[in-house]
Write a protein that holds these residues in place. Structure first.
Motif, PDB file in Angstrom:
ATOM      1  N   HIS A 134       0.853  -1.199   0.000  1.00  0.00           N
ATOM      2  CA  HIS A 134       0.000   0.000   0.000  1.00  0.00           C
ATOM      3  C   HIS A 134       0.881   1.239   0.000  1.00  0.00           C
ATOM      4  O   HIS A 134       1.975   1.240   0.574  1.00  0.00           O
ATOM      5  CB  HIS A 134      -0.975   0.003   1.183  1.00  0.00           C
ATOM      6  CG  HIS A 134      -0.345   0.062   2.550  1.00  0.00           C
ATOM      7  ND1 HIS A 134       0.069   1.248   3.128  1.00  0.00           N
ATOM      8  CD2 HIS A 134      -0.063  -0.903   3.452  1.00  0.00           C
ATOM      9  CE1 HIS A 134       0.569   0.994   4.339  1.00  0.00           C
ATOM     10  NE2 HIS A 134       0.512  -0.303   4.558  1.00  0.00           N
ATOM     11  N   ASP A 190       6.609   1.203   6.815  1.00  0.00           N
ATOM     12  CA  ASP A 190       5.186   0.874   6.627  1.00  0.00           C
ATOM     13  C   ASP A 190       4.578   1.812   5.606  1.00  0.00           C
ATOM     14  O   ASP A 190       4.027   2.830   5.965  1.00  0.00           O
ATOM     15  CB  ASP A 190       4.454   0.972   7.970  1.00  0.00           C
ATOM     16  CG  ASP A 190       3.003   0.575   7.858  1.00  0.00           C
ATOM     17  OD1 ASP A 190       2.610  -0.004   6.825  1.00  0.00           O
ATOM     18  OD2 ASP A 190       2.244   0.873   8.798  1.00  0.00           O
ATOM     19  N   MET A 191       4.612   1.407   4.313  1.00  0.00           N
ATOM     20  CA  MET A 191       5.399   0.322   3.790  1.00  0.00           C
ATOM     21  C   MET A 191       5.979   0.672   2.441  1.00  0.00           C
ATOM     22  O   MET A 191       6.040  -0.122   1.533  1.00  0.00           O
ATOM     23  CB  MET A 191       4.570  -0.987   3.745  1.00  0.00           C
ATOM     24  CG  MET A 191       3.447  -0.984   2.744  1.00  0.00           C
ATOM     25  SD  MET A 191       2.553  -2.570   2.581  1.00  0.00           S
ATOM     26  CE  MET A 191       3.678  -3.716   1.862  1.00  0.00           C
ATOM     27  N   GLU A 228      -4.890   1.701   2.875  1.00  0.00           N
ATOM     28  CA  GLU A 228      -4.811   0.581   3.827  1.00  0.00           C
ATOM     29  C   GLU A 228      -4.951   1.090   5.252  1.00  0.00           C
ATOM     30  O   GLU A 228      -5.538   0.428   6.100  1.00  0.00           O
ATOM     31  CB  GLU A 228      -3.480  -0.160   3.660  1.00  0.00           C
ATOM     32  CG  GLU A 228      -3.416  -1.499   4.399  1.00  0.00           C
ATOM     33  CD  GLU A 228      -2.984  -1.399   5.851  1.00  0.00           C
ATOM     34  OE1 GLU A 228      -3.228  -2.360   6.601  1.00  0.00           O
ATOM     35  OE2 GLU A 228      -2.407  -0.370   6.250  1.00  0.00           O
ATOM     36  N   GLU A 262       2.719  -7.217   3.529  1.00  0.00           N
ATOM     37  CA  GLU A 262       3.388  -6.774   4.751  1.00  0.00           C
ATOM     38  C   GLU A 262       2.923  -7.608   5.943  1.00  0.00           C
ATOM     39  O   GLU A 262       2.022  -8.426   5.828  1.00  0.00           O
ATOM     40  CB  GLU A 262       3.042  -5.303   5.012  1.00  0.00           C
ATOM     41  CG  GLU A 262       1.560  -5.097   5.305  1.00  0.00           C
ATOM     42  CD  GLU A 262       1.190  -3.658   5.628  1.00  0.00           C
ATOM     43  OE1 GLU A 262       2.048  -2.893   6.080  1.00  0.00           O
ATOM     44  OE2 GLU A 262       0.021  -3.303   5.437  1.00  0.00           O
TER      45      GLU A 262
HETATM   46 ZN   LIG Z   1       1.116  -1.038   6.421  1.00  0.00          ZN
END
Ligand SMILES: [Zn+2]
Length: 433
Positions: free
Chosen positions: A77, A109-110, A143, A170
């Motif tokens: 994402h 992230d990410m 996300e 992830e």
């Molecule tokens: Zn994430």
């Protein structure tokens, strides 16, 4: 391109991704989608943008397979959580490379994995890689908030572009050294279900100067909150946690002894295992009277609740009724997301295992269940995809990395970014080769 190493290529792409502000809300993921489309096109990989609203595009690209094998989706994402620049040592959108680390919101992230996925598929295309099944790259929106602009929407409105037999997403991949030769790379194959509920506690209003005339709903809620907070579940071992424990102590363990055994090996092992032995309850939001001098007739509590993948709402509700006992309250589930798993006995698992043992022969890939959840559940629910969370992190201490996610000074080691590219190319070749 030929003179640039994959390491430099991934570093440069990640820096450029970090410099695009895709904090969600509002997201603006189209910025990242357009950058990725341009990057992939340079290696001859065609990509399409799919957007529910123009500024929140998802990007999907593929190397078409020969139609002889399973498809593999490299999922990521492009949105991030917000960043308060005042808390950071460096500008969160600088993408600065300092002492072998790339700094910025989303590095872990990410966007790091976004960049590694993109470099993996682009470099394979340049190598002339012809997989048996499609190799798919999806960089999705939304996300972090999850208001149906991202993978949930793609699975529903464009299922053919993201349908895949296997998916790497992830969620895990950290290398953890528990001592005594126990070096593990965690791979998440299951996720708990986030299933918050609302508790409405009823009383009777009255003037606060005369407490005896009312029935204070806030005060009545207090013992219920304590009971929720004091709850300790009857331990239960999910398959992934059982597999983790087996690797940790070298034998099958019972649910009752798991936590103590984990604690005996390493505090971090206990920290990992504890929330995975049952449903967890964390009361987090409360509201009652809006006026200081009015005794509330209603107190509303929201409680964060996470169920095991094997637990149903019905089971959880009977647990809650038992905890709370009879009283003037109503219980209402708010939503349920996550709570899915993929089997462990798969070619994708073998590909992860073979990567780990090639990189570090003394280390082992071990299964894990996540206390939280990722977008993987959309794929598992829609297509029965075997989805794992795995992005190897070896250079950065996993406890440091865990503290940086969604926090200040987020950064990724260039070594880890390069390791990720190597891993993704390995998996693509194992599944498609
Ligand atoms: Zn994430």
């Amino acid at each position: 391109m030929a003179t640039v190493s994959l390491r430099e290529e991934a570093t440069d792409l990640l820096q450029r991704l970090i410099r695009l502000d895709t904090v969600n809300p509002p997201g603006n993921e189209t910025l990242a989608a357009e950058l990725l489309r341009e990057y992939l096109a340079a290696s001859g990989v065609d990509a399409e943008l799919y957007a529910k609203v123009p500024e929140r595009a998802n990007l999907v690209a593929r190397i078409p397979g020969r139609g002889e094998g399973p498809s593999l989706l490299l999922l990521s994402h492009t949105d991030t959580v917000l960043a308060d620049a005042a808390e950071w040592q460096l500008d969160p959108w600088s993408g600065e490379l300092r002492d072998g680390e790339i700094w910025g919101r989303g590095a872990l992230d990410m966007k790091g994995q976004v960049a590694a996925n993109a470099v993996a598929i682009a470099s394979l295309a340049r190598d002339g890689f012809e997989p048996e099944g499609d190799l798919i790259f999806a960089a999705t929106a939304d996300e972090e908030v999850g208001e149906d602009f991202g993978l949930s929407w793609l699975c529903r409105e464009h299922p053919d572009v993201v349908r895949a037999e296997y998916c790497v997403n992830e969620g895990a991949g950290d290398r953890i050294d528990f001592g005594g030769g126990r070096v593990f790379y965690l791979c998440s194959a299951a996720e708990k279900m986030s299933s918050p509920f609302r508790l409405r506690v009823y009383g009777r209003s009255g003037h606060a100067s005369m407490p005896g005339i009312g029935d204070n709903a806030l005060v009545k809620a207090a013992p219920l909150i304590e009971r929720l907070a004091d709850y300790r579940p009857e331990p239960r071992l999910e398959a992934e946690v059982a597999g983790f424990m087996r690797a940790l102590v070298g034998r099958d363990v019972s649910a009752d002894e798991a936590l103590e055994l984990a604690r005996g090996v390493h505090p971090l092992a206990a920290e990992l295992v504890e929330p995975l032995l049952g449903l967890t309850l964390s009361p987090t939001v409360i509201s009652a009277s809006q006026k200081r001098n009015v005794i509330p007739a209603l107190c509303e509590l929201i409680c964060d609740c996470r169920l095991l993948p094997s637990q149903s709402h019905e089971e959880a509700e009977s647990v809650l009724r038992e905890i709370l006992g009879p009283g003037d309250y109503e219980l209402e589930w708010i939503e349920g997301q996550g709570g899915t798993r993929s089997p462990l006995d798969t070619p994708l698992w073998q590909a992860i295992e073979s990567f780990v043992s090639a990189e570090e022969p003394e280390a082992k890939a071990v299964p894990m269940c996540l206390a939280g959840f990722t977008d993987s559940h959309w794929l598992r629910e829609a297509f029965g995809t075997v989805a794992y969370g795995f992005f190897p992190l070896r250079t950065m201490d996993p406890e440091v990395a865990a503290r940086l996610v969604h926090s200040a000074d987020e950064r990724i080691a260039v070594e880890d970014l390069e390791l990720g590219v190597r891993f993704l190319r390995h998996v693509a070749k194992e599944i498609g080769g």
